[in-house]
Design a protein around this motif. Structure first.
Motif, PDB file in Angstrom:
ATOM      1  N   LEU A  54      25.475  21.519  -8.287  1.00 50.11           N
ATOM      2  CA  LEU A  54      26.080  20.298  -8.823  1.00 50.11           C
ATOM      3  C   LEU A  54      26.882  20.579 -10.081  1.00 50.11           C
ATOM      4  O   LEU A  54      27.959  19.982 -10.285  1.00 50.11           O
ATOM      5  CB  LEU A  54      24.981  19.265  -9.086  1.00 50.11           C
ATOM      6  N   ARG A  55      26.398  21.462 -10.941  1.00 55.81           N
ATOM      7  CA  ARG A  55      27.187  21.820 -12.130  1.00 55.81           C
ATOM      8  C   ARG A  55      28.538  22.407 -11.723  1.00 55.81           C
ATOM      9  O   ARG A  55      29.565  22.121 -12.354  1.00 55.81           O
ATOM     10  CB  ARG A  55      26.409  22.811 -12.998  1.00 55.81           C
ATOM     11  N   ARG A  57      30.223  21.862  -8.903  1.00 52.86           N
ATOM     12  CA  ARG A  57      31.080  20.808  -8.351  1.00 52.86           C
ATOM     13  C   ARG A  57      31.656  19.947  -9.477  1.00 52.86           C
ATOM     14  O   ARG A  57      32.829  19.581  -9.457  1.00 52.86           O
ATOM     15  CB  ARG A  57      30.277  19.927  -7.371  1.00 52.86           C
ATOM     16  N   LEU A  58      30.826  19.589 -10.443  1.00 55.85           N
ATOM     17  CA  LEU A  58      31.299  18.747 -11.537  1.00 55.85           C
ATOM     18  C   LEU A  58      32.325  19.479 -12.387  1.00 55.85           C
ATOM     19  O   LEU A  58      33.310  18.883 -12.845  1.00 55.85           O
ATOM     20  CB  LEU A  58      30.112  18.309 -12.407  1.00 55.85           C
ATOM     21  N   ALA A  68      31.363  10.706 -10.919  1.00 54.83           N
ATOM     22  CA  ALA A  68      30.055  10.210 -10.510  1.00 54.83           C
ATOM     23  C   ALA A  68      29.977  10.036  -8.998  1.00 54.83           C
ATOM     24  O   ALA A  68      28.917  10.235  -8.390  1.00 54.83           O
ATOM     25  CB  ALA A  68      29.748   8.883 -11.208  1.00 54.83           C
ATOM     26  N   TYR A  71      29.351  13.420  -7.452  1.00 59.82           N
ATOM     27  CA  TYR A  71      27.928  13.749  -7.620  1.00 59.82           C
ATOM     28  C   TYR A  71      27.076  13.019  -6.578  1.00 59.82           C
ATOM     29  O   TYR A  71      26.204  13.629  -5.939  1.00 59.82           O
ATOM     30  CB  TYR A  71      27.499  13.360  -9.040  1.00 59.82           C
ATOM     31  N   ARG A  72      27.308  11.727  -6.380  1.00 64.55           N
ATOM     32  CA  ARG A  72      26.511  10.952  -5.429  1.00 64.55           C
ATOM     33  C   ARG A  72      26.684  11.486  -4.008  1.00 64.55           C
ATOM     34  O   ARG A  72      25.728  11.543  -3.234  1.00 64.55           O
ATOM     35  CB  ARG A  72      26.931   9.468  -5.467  1.00 64.55           C
ATOM     36  N   TRP A  74      27.293  14.584  -3.084  1.00 66.63           N
ATOM     37  CA  TRP A  74      26.535  15.823  -2.919  1.00 66.63           C
ATOM     38  C   TRP A  74      25.032  15.574  -2.974  1.00 66.63           C
ATOM     39  O   TRP A  74      24.273  16.209  -2.244  1.00 66.63           O
ATOM     40  CB  TRP A  74      26.968  16.858  -3.962  1.00 66.63           C
ATOM     41  N   ARG A  75      24.600  14.626  -3.784  1.00 63.19           N
ATOM     42  CA  ARG A  75      23.170  14.319  -3.823  1.00 63.19           C
ATOM     43  C   ARG A  75      22.711  13.762  -2.472  1.00 63.19           C
ATOM     44  O   ARG A  75      21.631  14.106  -1.989  1.00 63.19           O
ATOM     45  CB  ARG A  75      22.870  13.298  -4.927  1.00 63.19           C
ATOM     46  N   HIS A 109      18.868   9.674  -7.166  1.00 66.25           N
ATOM     47  CA  HIS A 109      18.722  11.124  -7.033  1.00 66.25           C
ATOM     48  C   HIS A 109      18.471  11.538  -5.587  1.00 66.25           C
ATOM     49  O   HIS A 109      19.086  12.495  -5.096  1.00 66.25           O
ATOM     50  CB  HIS A 109      17.572  11.621  -7.914  1.00 66.25           C
ATOM     51  N   LEU A 171      22.570  13.434 -13.629  1.00 69.47           N
ATOM     52  CA  LEU A 171      23.810  12.852 -14.145  1.00 69.47           C
ATOM     53  C   LEU A 171      23.619  11.346 -14.163  1.00 69.47           C
ATOM     54  O   LEU A 171      23.274  10.750 -13.146  1.00 69.47           O
ATOM     55  CB  LEU A 171      25.009  13.223 -13.265  1.00 69.47           C
ATOM     56  N   ALA A 281      28.823  13.858 -17.649  1.00 71.76           N
ATOM     57  CA  ALA A 281      30.099  13.564 -16.999  1.00 71.76           C
ATOM     58  C   ALA A 281      31.211  13.680 -18.013  1.00 71.76           C
ATOM     59  O   ALA A 281      31.096  13.228 -19.146  1.00 71.76           O
ATOM     60  CB  ALA A 281      30.071  12.167 -16.388  1.00 71.76           C
TER      61      ALA A 281
END
Length: 283
Positions: A54-55, A57-58, A68, A71-72, A74-75, A109, A171, A281
């Protein structure tokens, strides 16, 4: 002058959608191959690796699409793939009636696929995680004002006890009920390094220990300085929760050195897990 036709752009979007869906199916196939190759079963979650993914990707994201939302997405995928690999996976959430935000933190999450069950107290969540290795717990992060701290319960060394393996939210999401809420994830797996972590160590002693004495003992034992420390007095025993940089296994010899440096003849030192430091973010 005629307006440009939007149809070619829409067709290109349709093509991209097909490619994205194809890549998701391909990823799912690879996850299935990994699951088939595993012999031990168990909980298919690796919070340290997830944090690294995730780090990355961000850090790589740019453009107008909200970070955001990336992130959602990928989560949701990570959690759905974990569900593919873990039979009877579910989340036990400490969500008291007057604190519904913990449910939202957990749902943000773990996504919409994994079943979640609400409990009133951290002790109930801990009992569920101890009973079923495929259950993951979410409990409020410790604070100084806790009147019945749950974290000393993790320091007894019993075989069914879980570790702290993540801090939520990784995040922060724009969810009003979950704003300013922080939780810890409990699971019966070992914490792993993500590259930027905090280890949790519990000291138990029959009498109080000053912060300066703890800091000195950490240095003597070859451990890094604590980044935060909480203390609780329960049943005549002083409990201290230290956060240290990195990941520290419960069998680390430096913990024995810390116990000796503090002269804890009737006390103990135990590592109870670690978590990846949450991401921020970009504005």
């Amino acid at each position: 002058m005629d307006a440009p036709s939007l149809e070619p752009l829409r067709q290109e979007i349709d093509t991209i959608d097909g490619e994205l869906h194809g890549l998701i199916r391909r990823r799912a196939s690879l996850v299935g191959q990994i699951a088939a190759a595993k012999t031990g079963g168990g909980l298919a979650m690796r919070p340290g690796r997830e944090a690294r993914i995730l780090r990355k990707r961000l850090a790589m994201h740019d453009g107008a699409f909200p970070v955001a939302a990336v992130y959602r997405m990928w989560r949701e995928m990570i959690s759905a793939f974990a569900l593919m690999q873990t039979k009877n996976l579910r989340i036990a959430v400490c969500r008291p009636a007057d604190q519904p935000g913990y449910w939202d933190v957990a749902r943000d999450h773990f996504g919409c696929q994994i079943p979640m069950v609400a409990y009133e107290s951290p002790a109930q969540v801990l009992a569920e995680v101890r009973t079923n290795p495929a259950t993951v717990g979410v409990v409020p992060a410790p604070i100084e004002a806790d009147t019945a701290a749950w974290w000393p319960l993790l320091a007894s060394g019993e075989a069914t006890l879980p570790n702290v393996v993540a801090r939520l939210p990784f995040l922060a999401m724009p969810n009003a009920r979950a704003r300013d809420i922080s939780a810890l994830m409990l699971a019966r797996i070992e914490p792993e390094e993500s590259g930027d972590d905090r280890a949790l160590v519990v000291l138990q002693a029959p009498s109080g220990i000053s912060r300066n004495r703890i800091a000195g003992a950490l240095g003597k034992a070859g451990l890094p300085a604590f980044t935060s420390a909480l203390d609780q007095l329960a049943g005549g025993v002083h409990h201290y929760l230290l956060e240290l940089p990195g990941v520290i296994a419960d069998g680390d010899q430096r913990l024995h050195g810390l116990e000796k440096a503090l002269e804890l003849d009737r006390g103990s030192v135990a590592a109870i897990g670690a978590y990846a430091v949450p991401a921020s973010a970009r504005p």
